[in-house]
Design an enzyme around this catalytic site. Sequence first.
Site, PDB file in Angstrom:
ATOM      1  N   ASN A  28       0.859  -1.185   0.000  1.00 22.48           N
ATOM      2  CA  ASN A  28       0.000   0.000   0.000  1.00 22.48           C
ATOM      3  C   ASN A  28       0.906   1.249   0.000  1.00 22.48           C
ATOM      4  OD1 ASN A  28      -1.367   2.283   1.075  1.00 22.48           O
ATOM      5  ND2 ASN A  28      -3.044   0.972   1.708  1.00 22.48           N
ATOM      6  N   HIS A  41       1.046   6.235   1.723  1.00 21.33           N
ATOM      7  CA  HIS A  41       1.823   7.203   2.498  1.00 21.33           C
ATOM      8  C   HIS A  41       2.999   7.798   1.729  1.00 21.33           C
ATOM      9  CE1 HIS A  41      -0.956   6.811   5.644  1.00 21.33           C
ATOM     10  NE2 HIS A  41      -0.769   5.512   5.729  1.00 21.33           N
ATOM     11  N   HIS A  81      -5.619   3.683  -1.588  1.00 16.88           N
ATOM     12  CA  HIS A  81      -6.933   4.001  -1.016  1.00 16.88           C
ATOM     13  C   HIS A  81      -7.313   5.411  -1.460  1.00 16.88           C
ATOM     14  CE1 HIS A  81      -9.501   4.223   2.954  1.00 16.88           C
ATOM     15  NE2 HIS A  81     -10.191   4.560   1.888  1.00 16.88           N
ATOM     16  N   ARG A 137      -9.413   8.049  -0.796  1.00 17.09           N
ATOM     17  CA  ARG A 137     -10.322   8.451   0.291  1.00 17.09           C
ATOM     18  C   ARG A 137     -11.247   9.565  -0.173  1.00 17.09           C
ATOM     19  NH1 ARG A 137      -8.799   6.663   5.692  1.00 17.09           N
ATOM     20  NH2 ARG A 137     -10.462   8.070   6.307  1.00 17.09           N
ATOM     21  N   ARG A 191      -7.029  12.809   1.035  1.00 21.40           N
ATOM     22  CA  ARG A 191      -5.911  13.289   1.854  1.00 21.40           C
ATOM     23  C   ARG A 191      -4.552  12.803   1.344  1.00 21.40           C
ATOM     24  NH1 ARG A 191      -6.878  10.051   7.480  1.00 21.40           N
ATOM     25  NH2 ARG A 191      -8.927  11.011   7.262  1.00 21.40           N
ATOM     26  N   GLU A 205      -8.700   0.513  -2.740  1.00 19.25           N
ATOM     27  CA  GLU A 205      -9.544   0.552  -1.535  1.00 19.25           C
ATOM     28  C   GLU A 205     -10.453   1.768  -1.620  1.00 19.25           C
ATOM     29  OE1 GLU A 205      -6.097  -1.166   1.476  1.00 19.25           O
ATOM     30  OE2 GLU A 205      -6.873   0.853   1.740  1.00 19.25           O
ATOM     31  N   THR A 257      -8.192   3.647   8.566  1.00 15.35           N
ATOM     32  CA  THR A 257      -9.436   2.860   8.616  1.00 15.35           C
ATOM     33  C   THR A 257      -9.527   2.151   9.961  1.00 15.35           C
ATOM     34  OG1 THR A 257      -8.988   2.465   6.281  1.00 15.35           O
ATOM     35  CG2 THR A 257     -10.831   1.274   7.248  1.00 15.35           C
ATOM     36  N   GLU A 286     -11.054  -9.206   3.199  1.00 16.23           N
ATOM     37  CA  GLU A 286      -9.776  -8.855   3.802  1.00 16.23           C
ATOM     38  C   GLU A 286     -10.027  -8.715   5.284  1.00 16.23           C
ATOM     39  OE1 GLU A 286      -7.273  -5.886   1.948  1.00 16.23           O
ATOM     40  OE2 GLU A 286      -6.409  -5.338   3.894  1.00 16.23           O
ATOM     41  N   HIS A 289      -3.539  -4.414   7.790  1.00 17.49           N
ATOM     42  CA  HIS A 289      -3.658  -3.242   8.649  1.00 17.49           C
ATOM     43  C   HIS A 289      -2.755  -3.357   9.872  1.00 17.49           C
ATOM     44  CE1 HIS A 289      -5.170   0.465  10.234  1.00 17.49           C
ATOM     45  NE2 HIS A 289      -5.769   0.635   9.074  1.00 17.49           N
ATOM     46  N   HIS A 324       1.934   1.245   5.777  1.00 13.61           N
ATOM     47  CA  HIS A 324       2.609   2.239   6.612  1.00 13.61           C
ATOM     48  C   HIS A 324       4.005   1.787   7.042  1.00 13.61           C
ATOM     49  CE1 HIS A 324       3.234   4.611  10.376  1.00 13.61           C
ATOM     50  NE2 HIS A 324       2.775   5.582   9.597  1.00 13.61           N
TER      51      HIS A 324
HETATM   52  N1  PXP Z   1      -5.830  -2.954   4.164  1.00 11.40           N
HETATM   53  C1  PXP Z   1      -6.788  -1.993   4.234  1.00 11.40           C
HETATM   54  C2  PXP Z   1      -8.179  -2.350   3.840  1.00 11.40           C
HETATM   55  C3  PXP Z   1      -6.472  -0.687   4.638  1.00 11.40           C
HETATM   56  O1  PXP Z   1      -7.442   0.258   4.698  1.00 11.40           O
HETATM   57  C4  PXP Z   1      -5.132  -0.366   4.919  1.00 11.40           C
HETATM   58  C5  PXP Z   1      -4.763   1.041   5.267  1.00 11.40           C
HETATM   59  O2  PXP Z   1      -5.041   1.866   4.190  1.00 11.40           O
HETATM   60  C6  PXP Z   1      -4.176  -1.393   4.827  1.00 11.40           C
HETATM   61  C7  PXP Z   1      -4.552  -2.674   4.470  1.00 11.40           C
HETATM   62  C8  PXP Z   1      -2.733  -1.149   5.112  1.00 11.40           C
HETATM   63  O3  PXP Z   1      -2.573  -0.817   6.456  1.00 11.40           O
HETATM   64  P1  PXP Z   1      -1.172  -0.284   6.976  1.00 11.40           P
HETATM   65  O4  PXP Z   1      -0.879   0.973   6.243  1.00 11.40           O
HETATM   66  O5  PXP Z   1      -1.392  -0.115   8.445  1.00 11.40           O
HETATM   67  O6  PXP Z   1      -0.164  -1.365   6.654  1.00 11.40           O
END
Ligand code: PXP
Length: 239
Positions: A7, A10, A43, A45, A49, A70, A101, A151, A190, A213
């Site tokens: 992901n 960031h 994602h 949003r 952001r 997402e 989230t 998920e 997550h 992240h």
């Molecule tokens: N999966 C989903 C559905 C999420 O919303 C997120 C955060 O955007 C992630 C995975 C990834 O989470 P993290 O950034 O904490 O690794």
Amino acid sequence: MIRLGVNIDHVATLRQARRTDYPSLLEAAALCEKAGAHGITIHLREDRRHIQDADVYALRETLSTRMNLEMANNPDIVRIALEVKPEEVCMVPERRQELTTEGGLDVVGQRDALVPVVEALSEAGIAVSLFIDPDAQQVEAASAIGAPTIELHTGAYAEHTGTERKKELARLTDAAQRAHALGLVVNAGHGLTLDNVDPILAIPHLNTLNIGHSIVCRALFVGIEQATREMLEKLQQRQ
Ligand code: PXP
């Protein structure tokens, strides 16, 4: 092996902090793919952001793996998804004030609102995933409305320690088993990091982990290609 979706939200967070045109999301995604990532997750949003509409279209042109988009159940964003046709859409709940989230989608409570969207996305050839807490009722509801994939939200697992973390792991394991028995593809994500991901790898039937992240943070020190490689090496340890 368990697949890795990186992901890159960031990377866009850093860019949006100054509204610059760097760092390049396309370069970040390409380096993750070069390292062996199986897909790229973004994602879009409602408050835009981090990821912007233009990012979604640009990445669609350049990704060589899979795009997992997402999104909340928002008509404007559903329209973009139907136009862009990512390989996968992961439906997530969204609250404006949240840092990230915070909980899974309430598929049981929002069934009527979700059914037409899941249908429309599926008809467009997009694999729909529902981001849910590891809860039997939610797993069953996801299956009942015809989503092929779930998920599992690992946020509570990541936040807790000790006995509470063990309980979360047991919930995730039960939910994965239940989902697999119903024929669903099981992803998770997550809050996962190099330090906390090991026990997650023991969950049965996992297809993909979506991790953002911690990889982007690690990339500050070693670069995103190496950070992706380190996580992939972890995931490979299961086999
Ligand atoms: N999966 C989903 C559905 C999420 O919303 C997120 C955060 O955007 C992630 C995975 C990834 O989470 P993290 O950034 O904490 O690794």
